[in-house]
Each structure stands twice: as structure tokens, then as C-alpha cells.
Design an enzyme around this catalytic site. Structure first.
Site, PDB file in Angstrom:
ATOM      1  N   ASP A   1     -55.239 -67.708  24.007  1.00  0.00           N
ATOM      2  CA  ASP A   1     -56.691 -67.843  23.862  1.00  0.00           C
ATOM      3  C   ASP A   1     -57.014 -67.980  22.387  1.00  0.00           C
ATOM      4  OD1 ASP A   1     -59.411 -67.806  24.010  1.00  0.00           O
ATOM      5  OD2 ASP A   1     -59.585 -65.866  24.996  1.00  0.00           O
TER       6      ASP A   1
ATOM      7  N   LYS B   1     -53.793 -63.576  22.107  1.00  0.00           N
ATOM      8  CA  LYS B   1     -54.843 -64.072  21.227  1.00  0.00           C
ATOM      9  C   LYS B   1     -54.224 -64.759  20.012  1.00  0.00           C
ATOM     10  CE  LYS B   1     -58.542 -62.472  23.375  1.00  0.00           C
ATOM     11  NZ  LYS B   1     -59.647 -63.339  23.853  1.00  0.00           N
TER      12      LYS B   1
ATOM     13  N   GLU C   1     -56.846 -71.257  26.336  1.00  0.00           N
ATOM     14  CA  GLU C   1     -58.288 -71.101  26.543  1.00  0.00           C
ATOM     15  C   GLU C   1     -59.051 -71.527  25.300  1.00  0.00           C
ATOM     16  OE1 GLU C   1     -60.404 -67.696  28.372  1.00  0.00           O
ATOM     17  OE2 GLU C   1     -58.382 -66.913  28.696  1.00  0.00           O
TER      18      GLU C   1
ATOM     19  N   LYS D   1     -67.094 -66.003  33.741  1.00  0.00           N
ATOM     20  CA  LYS D   1     -67.387 -64.654  33.267  1.00  0.00           C
ATOM     21  C   LYS D   1     -68.833 -64.319  33.602  1.00  0.00           C
ATOM     22  CE  LYS D   1     -64.033 -64.497  29.473  1.00  0.00           C
ATOM     23  NZ  LYS D   1     -63.847 -64.469  27.996  1.00  0.00           N
TER      24      LYS D   1
END
Length: 366
Positions: A190, A162, A218, A267
Site C-alpha cells: 500500500d 506499507k 493499493e 471502506k
């Protein structure tokens, strides 16, 4: 097999360590569980996390959507009429994708139980095992490096790191992680919508200039900025994956047609469950765009449904289903087996979920 009752509960499971992104910090899973009871005694299980910063869905919103919109539409319906019943779920009000996802997966669970076949086989599975990455939360560089080393020691060879909370530190964070784990470990990042398009290109190209060897990034820009996403895809040396920009099959098709991203992250909570996820995967197959299967911060019921899908679609080439292993314990009985990075799907009818251990689920009576 008719649906006779829709029962809701709140599942609470502590995490091993706090989960930190550019959007939020969470220290436990607090999800809504949906049970669909039938006249045969069979129960179908679904789960929805309240992920307001991404889906807009709060716990109260999920509960209200199920009780007031979805349950009245499906009570008394035959499970064997799956296409019609799932259509009723998707048309029960606008948005509320997490509530729809929970009910949709519970319906697929019941349909598999009715026909005594695992859902992944109903979908045409080609594999029984998956290998997932694991998430490294946003923290100071040295802590992220240590977290990455700990993950590698547990057997993970792909890390989802992250970034985005402090762009000035992002390159230092990634450099510390790469130095700690070496060149053989896959690193994908991400940003959770944290950057502007030009900022994203500058940061990503700087990271590659430093030899960080990133597999992909991402959602580097805000979800609605498709032109910005396309700009990053065209100018970044790091391949781009659309995540929050894709909530529906129509969103995915728009990404494919405009080439706004190199990959798409499916998702269930964004698209409303397995039914729409299958449509996204079908569009991806036609357009030749590889997909990742991902999850929110979910326990095993919801992630288990994503496993069923991923085992059946070869266009899903990347797996980010680490929710259960981020939890301090797994209170869900049955379903897929999560052995650190290796996930093995259940061959029990439906999705194989048998229930939840006492102490983790509080039923929400009307």
C-alpha cells in the site's frame, strides 16, 4: 422504536506498536463513538476515526457534523423506516463521510435489534468467518522484516506492507520482508498515494523483476489522478487496487467503467457507511470487479460493521480488517470475535455490540 437521543463519546485505545504510513504516524486509536438511544431502551453503536489525511475528517468535524447536521434530522424518527432515515443521514450536509458512517452503522445495528436478527443475515450472509491480512508499517528494512516474521509467527499468511515514505528504499524494504518470510506468504503493498504514475510503474516492475511476488498494490498515485491510476494499471506488472480514489458509489462506477484499477477497496469511512458500501458492492457485482473490505485505524465497533458486510457479499474476496488486532487491547464488549487472522461474526441481533469497558470511553456532553 424511535430514536430519542444521540450521544457521543471519545474512545482511546493504545496500539501495540506505532502505525506508520507514507501519510502519518499514529500510536493510539482516538475515535468518536456514536450511541443512538431509543424509546425501547435499545442502543445502536457506531464509530468514526478522525483520519484527516485521507477523509478530511477531524474529531471536531465529526462531532460537529453529528450534533449540528445529522442528529436533528433523525431524532424522533422510526428505526423501522430504515431506508428513509439512512437517506436523511446521507443528505445531511456534504462530505462528512466518517460521521455519516458512524450514524449509518448504528441505525443498521438498531434495525437488526428491532427485528431480532443479525445484520449480516439481514444482508444475506453466505459465511460466518473471514481471514484478514495484517499491516506492516513503514520502517527501516530490517525492522520491517522482523515485524513480518513476528506476524507470521502469530499465524498470519498475508501481509499488507506499507511503502512510499521513501521510494528509493521501497524495493529494499520489500526484498527484506520477502527474504524473511519466504515465498509462501502473500504480500500486498500500500503506497497511500505516494508515487507519480511513471515512478509507480518503474518501482513496481523493478520489484517483480527481483522476484518479490507481490499480489497487488493499493493506491500507488494521488487519489484524484484517475488517468495516472489507469496508466499504472495498464503498464504495471502488479495488479492495482483503488482505495482513496473511491469515496462513493459514483467513484467506484467510474473506476469500473474506465478500467482504471483491477480491484476496489471498500471502506465504510470513505463512503458513509453500510448503505453506500452495499451500493458499491452491487455495482462491483454487475461489473465483475472483485473488492477488498478495508478499514482505517479503527477499533472494533466500526470494523465489526465491515465484517457484517463482508460476510454477506461474495464479491468481497480480500479482507483487510486488522484494526482491532493492532490495538493493545479490545475494550468493546460483544460483536465479532477477532482471533488474530480469523474473524468470526456474531449471531446476536443487530451487530452484537453490548458496550465499552470502563476507562476507555469519555462521553462528550453538549
Amino acid at each position: 422504536m424511535k430514536i430519542t437521543q444521540v450521544r457521543l463519546g471519545k474512545l482511546s485505545v493504545p496500539l501495540r506498536v506505532p502505525f506508520k504510513t507514507a501519510l502519518r504516524t499514529v500510536d493510539r486509536v482516538e475515535d468518536i463513538v456514536v450511541e443512538l438511544h431509543t424509546d425501547t431502551g435499545a442502543v445502536g453503536y457506531g464509530e468514526a476515526p478522525p483520519t484527516g489525511p485521507i477523509t478530511g475528517d477531524t474529531a471536531g468535524g465529526i462531532i460537529g457534523a453529528v450534533r449540528e447536521l445529522i442528529a436533528p434530522a433523525i431524532l424522533g424518527r422510526e428505526v423501522d423506516d430504515l431506508e428513509s432515515v439512512t437517506a436523511l443521514v446521507q443528505s445531511a450536509g456534504v462530505h462528512n463521510t466518517s460521521a455519516k458512517a458512524a450514524v449509518d452503522m448504528a441505525l443498521w445495528d438498531l434495525y437488526g435489534q428491532l427485528h431480532r436478527i443479525p445484520v449480516h443475515k439481514l444482508l444475506g450472509s453466505s459465511r460466518r468467518t473471514l481471514v484478514t491480512d495484517i499491516t506492516i508499517s513503514v520502517n527501516p528494512p530490517q525492522q520491517m522484516a522482523q515485524d513480518a516474521l513476528d506476524a507470521v509467527a502469530r499465524g498470519y499468511d498475508c501481509l499488507k506492507v506499507k511503502v512510499g515514505a521513501d521510494p528509493a528504499l521501497d524495493t529494499a524494504r520489500l526484498a527484506a520482508v520477502r527474504q524473511a518470510v519466504g515465498d509462501e506468504v502473500c504480500i500486498r503493498i500500500d503506497a497511500n498515494q505516494a508515487w507519480t504514475p511513471r515512478q509507480a510503474v518503474r518501482i513496481l516492475n523493478e520489484m517483480q523483476d527481483r522476484g518479490l511476488g507481490l499480489e497487488l498494490v493499493e493506491q500507488p498515485v494521488p487519489a484524484r489522478d484517475l488517468e495516472g491510476l489507469q496508466y499504472v494499471t495498464q503498464h504495471s506488472w502488479v495488479p492495482v487496487m483503488a482505495d482513496e480514489s473511491v469515496f462513493s458509489p459514483a467513484d467506484a462506477l467510474r473506476i469500473f467503467q474506465t478500467r482504471a484499477a483491477d480491484y476496489v477497496n471498500i471502506k465504510l469511512m470513505k463512503c458513509g457507511g453500510l448503505t453506500n458500501a452495499l451500493r458499491i458492492a452491487a455495482a462491483a457485482e454487475i461489473c465483475g470487479v472483485e473488492c477488498m473490505i478495508g478499514c482505517m485505524l479503527e477499533a472494533k465497533i466500526a470494523v465489526n460493521a465491515a465484517v457484517e458486510l463482508a460476510c454477506a457479499r461474495s464479491i468481497i474476496t480480500r479482507v483487510d480488517l486488522d484494526g482491532p488486532v493492532l490495538c493493545s487491547t479490545d475494550p468493546v464488549v460483544g460483536g465479532a470475535r477477532f482471533d488474530e487472522k480469523r474473524i468470526t461474526v456474531s449471531d446476536a441481533p443487530g451487530m452484537g455490540i453490548q458496550g465499552i469497558q470502563p476507562g476507555y470511553l469519555t462521553y462528550l456532553e453538549p
